[in-house]
Design a protein around this motif. Sequence first.
Motif, PDB file in Angstrom:
ATOM      1  N   ILE A  79       0.859  -1.187   0.000  1.00 31.97           N
ATOM      2  CA  ILE A  79       0.000   0.000   0.000  1.00 31.97           C
ATOM      3  C   ILE A  79       0.901   1.245   0.000  1.00 31.97           C
ATOM      4  N   GLY A  80       0.681   2.096  -0.953  1.00 29.12           N
ATOM      5  CA  GLY A  80       1.430   3.365  -1.021  1.00 29.12           C
ATOM      6  C   GLY A  80       2.890   3.221  -1.356  1.00 29.12           C
ATOM      7  N   SER A  81       3.276   2.082  -1.930  1.00 29.15           N
ATOM      8  CA  SER A  81       4.696   1.966  -2.246  1.00 29.15           C
ATOM      9  C   SER A  81       5.026   2.807  -3.479  1.00 29.15           C
ATOM     10  N   LYS A  82       6.139   3.433  -3.444  1.00 27.69           N
ATOM     11  CA  LYS A  82       6.650   4.304  -4.519  1.00 27.69           C
ATOM     12  C   LYS A  82       5.773   5.544  -4.754  1.00 27.69           C
ATOM     13  N   MET A  83       4.888   5.894  -3.831  1.00 26.95           N
ATOM     14  CA  MET A  83       4.048   7.080  -4.063  1.00 26.95           C
ATOM     15  C   MET A  83       4.884   8.359  -3.956  1.00 26.95           C
ATOM     16  N   THR A  84       4.437   9.393  -4.656  1.00 25.90           N
ATOM     17  CA  THR A  84       5.214  10.634  -4.661  1.00 25.90           C
ATOM     18  C   THR A  84       4.467  11.790  -4.002  1.00 25.90           C
ATOM     19  N   ALA A  85       3.125  11.697  -3.943  1.00 31.35           N
ATOM     20  CA  ALA A  85       2.358  12.801  -3.349  1.00 31.35           C
ATOM     21  C   ALA A  85       0.978  12.296  -2.980  1.00 31.35           C
ATOM     22  N   GLY A  86       0.167  13.169  -2.360  1.00 35.10           N
ATOM     23  CA  GLY A  86      -1.187  12.785  -1.964  1.00 35.10           C
ATOM     24  C   GLY A  86      -1.182  12.085  -0.614  1.00 35.10           C
ATOM     25  N   THR A  87      -2.349  11.570  -0.212  1.00 38.22           N
ATOM     26  CA  THR A  87      -2.411  10.888   1.092  1.00 38.22           C
ATOM     27  C   THR A  87      -3.143   9.559   0.961  1.00 38.22           C
ATOM     28  N   ILE A  88      -2.803   8.655   1.888  1.00 39.10           N
ATOM     29  CA  ILE A  88      -3.526   7.382   2.018  1.00 39.10           C
ATOM     30  C   ILE A  88      -3.853   7.212   3.492  1.00 39.10           C
ATOM     31  N   THR A  89      -5.103   6.903   3.798  1.00 37.99           N
ATOM     32  CA  THR A  89      -5.475   6.589   5.181  1.00 37.99           C
ATOM     33  C   THR A  89      -6.047   5.182   5.197  1.00 37.99           C
ATOM     34  N   VAL A  90      -5.552   4.347   6.095  1.00 35.42           N
ATOM     35  CA  VAL A  90      -6.063   2.979   6.205  1.00 35.42           C
ATOM     36  C   VAL A  90      -6.756   2.843   7.557  1.00 35.42           C
ATOM     37  N   ASN A  91      -8.061   2.578   7.533  1.00 35.66           N
ATOM     38  CA  ASN A  91      -8.789   2.369   8.782  1.00 35.66           C
ATOM     39  C   ASN A  91      -8.676   0.904   9.184  1.00 35.66           C
ATOM     40  N   GLY A  92      -7.514   0.472   9.571  1.00 38.80           N
ATOM     41  CA  GLY A  92      -7.304  -0.930   9.917  1.00 38.80           C
ATOM     42  C   GLY A  92      -5.829  -1.254   9.798  1.00 38.80           C
ATOM     43  N   ASN A  93      -5.542  -2.564   9.732  1.00 37.00           N
ATOM     44  CA  ASN A  93      -4.143  -2.986   9.612  1.00 37.00           C
ATOM     45  C   ASN A  93      -3.715  -2.991   8.153  1.00 37.00           C
ATOM     46  N   ALA A  94      -2.407  -3.035   7.950  1.00 40.35           N
ATOM     47  CA  ALA A  94      -1.882  -3.193   6.593  1.00 40.35           C
ATOM     48  C   ALA A  94      -0.742  -4.201   6.643  1.00 40.35           C
ATOM     49  N   ASP A  95      -0.514  -4.853   5.495  1.00 41.98           N
ATOM     50  CA  ASP A  95       0.527  -5.883   5.473  1.00 41.98           C
ATOM     51  C   ASP A  95       1.887  -5.263   5.124  1.00 41.98           C
ATOM     52  N   MET A  96       2.729  -6.016   4.482  1.00 38.45           N
ATOM     53  CA  MET A  96       4.123  -5.588   4.267  1.00 38.45           C
ATOM     54  C   MET A  96       4.250  -4.424   3.270  1.00 38.45           C
ATOM     55  N   TYR A  97       5.397  -3.784   3.325  1.00 34.93           N
ATOM     56  CA  TYR A  97       5.837  -2.751   2.362  1.00 34.93           C
ATOM     57  C   TYR A  97       4.944  -1.511   2.343  1.00 34.93           C
ATOM     58  N   VAL A  98       4.339  -1.123   3.462  1.00 32.71           N
ATOM     59  CA  VAL A  98       3.585   0.132   3.481  1.00 32.71           C
ATOM     60  C   VAL A  98       4.582   1.268   3.240  1.00 32.71           C
TER      61      VAL A  98
END
Lengths: 268, 457
Positions: A79-98
């Motif tokens: 989730i969100g790997s290599k992102m350059t801008a903007g936002t991500i919100t996760v209402n919960g858990n996330a797995d690898m490579y956040v």
Amino acid sequence: MATITLKPFKTPELIIECNNITPDAFAGKTPAEIAELEIFEGKVREKLGDFFSVTGSSGKTAAETDILIDGDCSRVKYIGSKMTAGTITVNGNADMYVGGWMKGGKIHVKGNVDSFCGIAMEGGEIEVDGNAGNYVGCAYRGDWRGMRGGTIHIHGNAGNDIGTFMLGGTIIIDKNAFIHVSTHAEGGTVVIKGDVEGRVGGQMVKGDIYVFGNVQYMLPGFKEIDRVRKEIAGESATFRQYIGDLGERHPKSKGKEIYANLYVKASA
Amino acid sequence: MPKWITQVGCPYCGSSCDDIECLVSDDGKKILETRNACVIGNEIFHHVSSPDRPKRPRMRQPDGSMKEVTYDEAVDYTAKALIKAKKPLIYGFGSTNCEGMSAVARVAERAGAVLDNCASICHGPSFLAIFDNGYPSCTLGEVKNRADVVLFWGCNPMHAHPRHTSRYSIFPRGFFTTKGQMQRTIISIDPRETDTAKLADYHFMLNQGHDYELFDAFRTVLRGHDIPAEVAGCKREMILEAAEKMKNARFVMIFFGMGCTHTDGRNHNVDIAISLTRDLNTHTKASIMAMRGHYNIAGPGQVWSWQFGFPYCIDLSKGTRAHMNPGETSSVDLAMRDEVDCFVNVGTDAGAHWPIAAIKHVKKHPVITVDPNICMASEIADLHVPVRVVGVEEPGVVYRMDNVPIQFKKVIDGPEGVPSDEEFFDKVYTRMCELTQTEPIWVHVKEHAKASSSLEH
């Protein structure tokens, strides 16, 4: 700012790899187009829409796009790997490579994250309300250029290998960490507000580590030189200052060797 | 007349001894006697003639029993299971030849599988350290001829590599080490008093799991700094004395084993050992080597690095883009996280070596074991495929622990109709191509290579 909301409705049988959950990939696309984006479950190509319902609207550019994932992503990688801008919100858990290889923007995970959070990060901000697994802000295997910039703030505990081969940026762990902090680091700052079991700053060349709690096993290559008052991560305290790792090579500046600094909060 | 066959390779430990002699019966089917082999190697040569050995594949039936099936049925089942799975895991290769490893890698690529070897639960962390910090190593011949200070860090060759000490590291007289053991200083670093530690001049009985601190102490001392009075339960004076011995040596050799790679820190323990080796080279000559466990466990590292660019934990599920990141793509982690849906165990015993929880996870899906013997992995499998024993019934290239390739011989004929690993997996590859109606390119490549090499001769 335009928000795209993803709601997971199906738990994958294995674990899905979603390199496309980034503002960069979503920008300028309709929800229907976003639902068509490619993801992988093992060798099987699937669509984002097979696992998530997509609603809302995206901005024209990544910087104008917010992503809200309203649900648990315990079995969603990248989730969100290599992102350059903007936002991500996760209402919960996330797995690898956040936020792995992230260059900008902000990620906020309200649950826990698994390992490799912020691996080889270059910029931006990651905030995790829960715990993190191992390898927070570490380098990719075999790469001597680890985290170069940005901030990772873990409000819970973290495992081992924090900031391995770190060159810049800041990692803050609010609770405890296990072993290997800033191993091989040549820059950057790691703050641990709780305790660490040991191996803090092993093979470290340059950079700073702050520990507010206790270091159970101190490395023999670190030598106490001073007591200093410092303000870091919103707190001011008196620290015992150690330099090291004396077993490692160190660059010279103006004829003097430059060491890494380890600050351990002095008991009152 | 029974016949002695000489210069036979031993398919047991990473020392890959190539001086075994076998007495073979008239009909060339039984090994009567061996010379030079250690007690375990000797057992392997005799074990092949065991009447209990399975000679046909066995498939699990709905009632839980195992029933003999033909090799064609086994090939078909394996091919179909690999095609159907979203992310199959192919693991093992402790005990097979490079030809077999190469054949399995072709199948893995075709199946989009994760390809891993026993290094994953053994010397895998050493690879990670080598990626990070290099590998200033040498061959075992150099150890025999030059090393006068030998460190055994977290390893016990007296038990795990029985002939290692007599052939290379402690006892032999070499070109510059004419006095053998008398000339060598042995340092053992182990929390237990092992049989290797009993032979040592210095035994550091360090606190379990604190190897990193002790390495750091040696490095700090070598750079002329002071260390605390006690590090990892070892006295400063003893550390200073041993460091002085190493500095004044003509050639320091560091052997490390599971005590470094599978205690806390893992790759970092090896990483700092490599840094120590580099530091020592400012004073004298020093070298480092992993005590690889099986006779050809260095093989997959060589073969797959050539095929895919990575030695182990290779995720081929994205086709041509191989991905490797132990912790994520390592077998036990994949199993524990329920990330694989088919498990193929080749030439090893995951049933015995893996955590039981990991085995329980993979057991939810088809499990296939390809191994000459009955073992725990064969008994939990849905399909067990017996194959010929490499080094006894099947020749091939193996890599010794110092990455020296050795051509192993065939000593006796294998049981009739039983294929080698290579033959079995080439058939699986061909069957997969038939089922998916694709071109079996690697079979063509192999045939072409064979044809052109026979022309050269």
